[in-house]
Write an enzyme that holds these catalytic residues in place. Structure first.
Site, PDB file in Angstrom:
ATOM      1  N   GLY A   1      39.647  77.051  29.971  1.00 45.47           N
ATOM      2  CA  GLY A   1      40.573  75.938  30.241  1.00 45.47           C
ATOM      3  C   GLY A   1      39.313  74.909  31.942  1.00 45.47           C
ATOM      4  O   GLY A   1      39.519  73.874  31.736  1.00 45.47           O
TER       5      GLY A   1
ATOM      6  N   LEU B   1      26.900  77.243  16.076  1.00 44.61           N
ATOM      7  CA  LEU B   1      26.130  77.874  15.613  1.00 44.61           C
ATOM      8  C   LEU B   1      24.882  77.909  16.158  1.00 44.61           C
ATOM      9  O   LEU B   1      24.245  78.977  16.268  1.00 44.61           O
ATOM     10  CB  LEU B   1      25.023  77.443  14.300  1.00 44.61           C
TER      11      LEU B   1
ATOM     12  N   SER C   1      21.916  79.290  18.586  1.00 49.25           N
ATOM     13  CA  SER C   1      20.718  78.887  18.750  1.00 49.25           C
ATOM     14  C   SER C   1      20.580  77.463  17.580  1.00 49.25           C
ATOM     15  O   SER C   1      19.121  77.156  17.257  1.00 49.25           O
ATOM     16  CB  SER C   1      19.926  79.486  18.843  1.00 49.25           C
TER      17      SER C   1
ATOM     18  N   ALA D   1      30.493  79.670  29.623  1.00 45.96           N
ATOM     19  CA  ALA D   1      30.779  78.539  29.361  1.00 45.96           C
ATOM     20  C   ALA D   1      29.837  77.281  28.991  1.00 45.96           C
ATOM     21  O   ALA D   1      30.105  76.555  28.610  1.00 45.96           O
ATOM     22  CB  ALA D   1      30.613  78.014  31.173  1.00 45.96           C
ATOM     23  N   ALA D   2      29.034  77.928  27.862  1.00 48.18           N
ATOM     24  CA  ALA D   2      28.293  77.013  26.721  1.00 48.18           C
ATOM     25  C   ALA D   2      29.041  75.969  26.402  1.00 48.18           C
ATOM     26  O   ALA D   2      29.100  74.911  25.702  1.00 48.18           O
ATOM     27  CB  ALA D   2      27.181  77.383  26.264  1.00 48.18           C
ATOM     28  N   GLY D   3      30.126  77.285  25.256  1.00 48.50           N
ATOM     29  CA  GLY D   3      30.959  76.762  24.093  1.00 48.50           C
ATOM     30  C   GLY D   3      31.943  75.631  25.270  1.00 48.50           C
ATOM     31  O   GLY D   3      32.003  74.819  24.355  1.00 48.50           O
ATOM     32  N   ASP D   4      32.255  76.043  26.209  1.00 49.98           N
ATOM     33  CA  ASP D   4      32.738  75.090  26.669  1.00 49.98           C
ATOM     34  C   ASP D   4      33.149  74.174  27.497  1.00 49.98           C
ATOM     35  O   ASP D   4      33.220  72.527  27.523  1.00 49.98           O
ATOM     36  CB  ASP D   4      33.772  76.340  27.976  1.00 49.98           C
TER      37      ASP D   4
HETATM   38  O1  RIB Z   1      34.720  81.273  27.814  1.00 48.94           O
HETATM   39  C1  RIB Z   1      33.995  81.299  29.261  1.00 48.94           C
HETATM   40  C2  RIB Z   1      34.551  81.486  29.874  1.00 48.94           C
HETATM   41  O2  RIB Z   1      35.673  82.910  30.127  1.00 48.94           O
HETATM   42  C3  RIB Z   1      34.756  82.569  31.235  1.00 48.94           C
HETATM   43  O3  RIB Z   1      34.809  81.817  32.455  1.00 48.94           O
HETATM   44  C4  RIB Z   1      35.084  83.590  31.427  1.00 48.94           C
HETATM   45  O4  RIB Z   1      36.765  83.394  32.917  1.00 48.94           O
HETATM   46  C5  RIB Z   1      36.312  83.734  30.221  1.00 48.94           C
HETATM   47  O5  RIB Z   1      37.198  83.382  30.496  1.00 48.94           O
END
Ligand code: RIB
Length: 300
Positions: free
Chosen positions: A41, A221, A223, A249-252
């Site tokens: 989040g 997906l 790469s 944190a790439a997806g985030d």
């Molecule tokens: O998506 C990455 C995150 O997943 C990290 O920052 C970690 O805290 C986990 O929640």
């Protein structure tokens, strides 16, 4: 201007690099220990705020050093934390992360991330949200709270973005409250029993989630980029070719930047392109929130 309102987890990430993953009972040497703010989040909120979107966080931390640090850093990135609750008794969420060959493994202690109830989220949304704002959430908080908060946000006229990570089933009756569902391959397989890989299986997985009720679906997906539907049409956006040092944190980042672009009324295709570039930059750096790029880095 539309705001991005993120309801989700805040964790202190304790990250260490290692040459190989230890076997049971074994100790291996690690390096580059990093204690850095994360949580799906929090990361999504930071990605939206670094892109320039007015961003508000709904979350809960403990009355401890990690909780205070997480709030300070979010505020430095201009995430509005006025609605973050401070628990009197619970411990702030912690993620223990091992990074090996650019990829990661995460063990989570959810702590105060599980304290908020749907009523708490509702109270905040009634105070700060307006129809058309973007509501973003994931599955690191208590499952029913997350699902009910999607319903509340949708019924208030917000645009809802759901990232069911870590992977857990979405009960079918809640699909109708999701405007945009963003899943990676594992999360898509969890919902549909189809592992999306090449065009045909992606198409089947997207169709399956749309049949359950999601309006719009994006499958990331890795790469190979991402694939999504616009109405009945499917579009694919290739990934940027870069060397990954840490995928945390790439997806985030993808989701936060996507929400920020949609808040500016960019169309979905352009928003996915921005989100893809932002996620690529994140994985060239170590850590979570500290690795997320600012808009000016993405726009070069
Ligand atoms: O998506 C990455 C995150 O997943 C990290 O920052 C970690 O805290 C986990 O929640």
């Amino acid at each position: 201007m539309k705001s991005v309102i993120v309801f989700g987890s805040l964790n202190m990430d304790l990250t260490i690099q290692c040459e190989r993953i230890p076997q049971q009972g074994e100790t291996v040497e690690g390096s580059n220990f990093l204690s850095n703010p994360g949580g799906k989040g929090g990361n999504q909120a930071v990605a939206a705020a670094k892109f320039g979107a007015p961003t508000k966080m709904i979350a809960c931390v403990g009355q401890d050093v990690f909780g205070q640090k997480l709030l300070n850093v979010l505020e430095e990135y201009k995430v509005d934390c006025q609605s973050v609750k401070i628990s009197k008794s619970g411990q702030t969420g912690v993620a223990v992360i091992t990074c090996h060959e650019g990829d990661n493994r995460i063990i989570l202690s959810s702590g105060t991330n599980h304290e908020l109830k749907a009523e708490d989220v509702k109270e905040v949304l009634y105070k700060v949200a307006k129809p058309g704002d973007l509501f973003v959430t994931q599955y690191e908080c208590e499952q029913n709270t997350v699902l009910e908060s999607l319903q509340i946000a949708k019924e208030m006229g917000m645009y809802t973005i759901f990232n069911p990570a870590p992977a857990k089933i979405i009960p079918t009756q809640y699909y109708t409250y999701i405007d945009l569902l963003v899943v990676n391959q594992t999360e898509a397989e969890f919902q549909t029993k189809i592992f999306p890989q090449e065009e045909e299986s992606c198409k089947e997985a997207i169709q399956s989630m749309r049949q359950m009720g999601a309006q719009q679906v994006i499958i990331t997906l890795g790469s190979s980029g991402s694939i999504f539907n616009l109405g009945e049409e499917l579009y694919q956006v290739p990934a940027c070719q870069i060397e990954a040092v840490d995928t945390t944190a790439a997806g985030d980042t993808f989701i936060g930047v996507l929400a920020a672009c949609l808040a500016e009324e960019k169309d979905l295709k352009e928003s996915v392109q921005y989100a893809t570039k932002a996620a690529a930059l994140t994985i060239t750096r170590y850590g979570a929130q500290q690795a997320i790029p600012y808009r000016k880095e993405i726009e070069i």
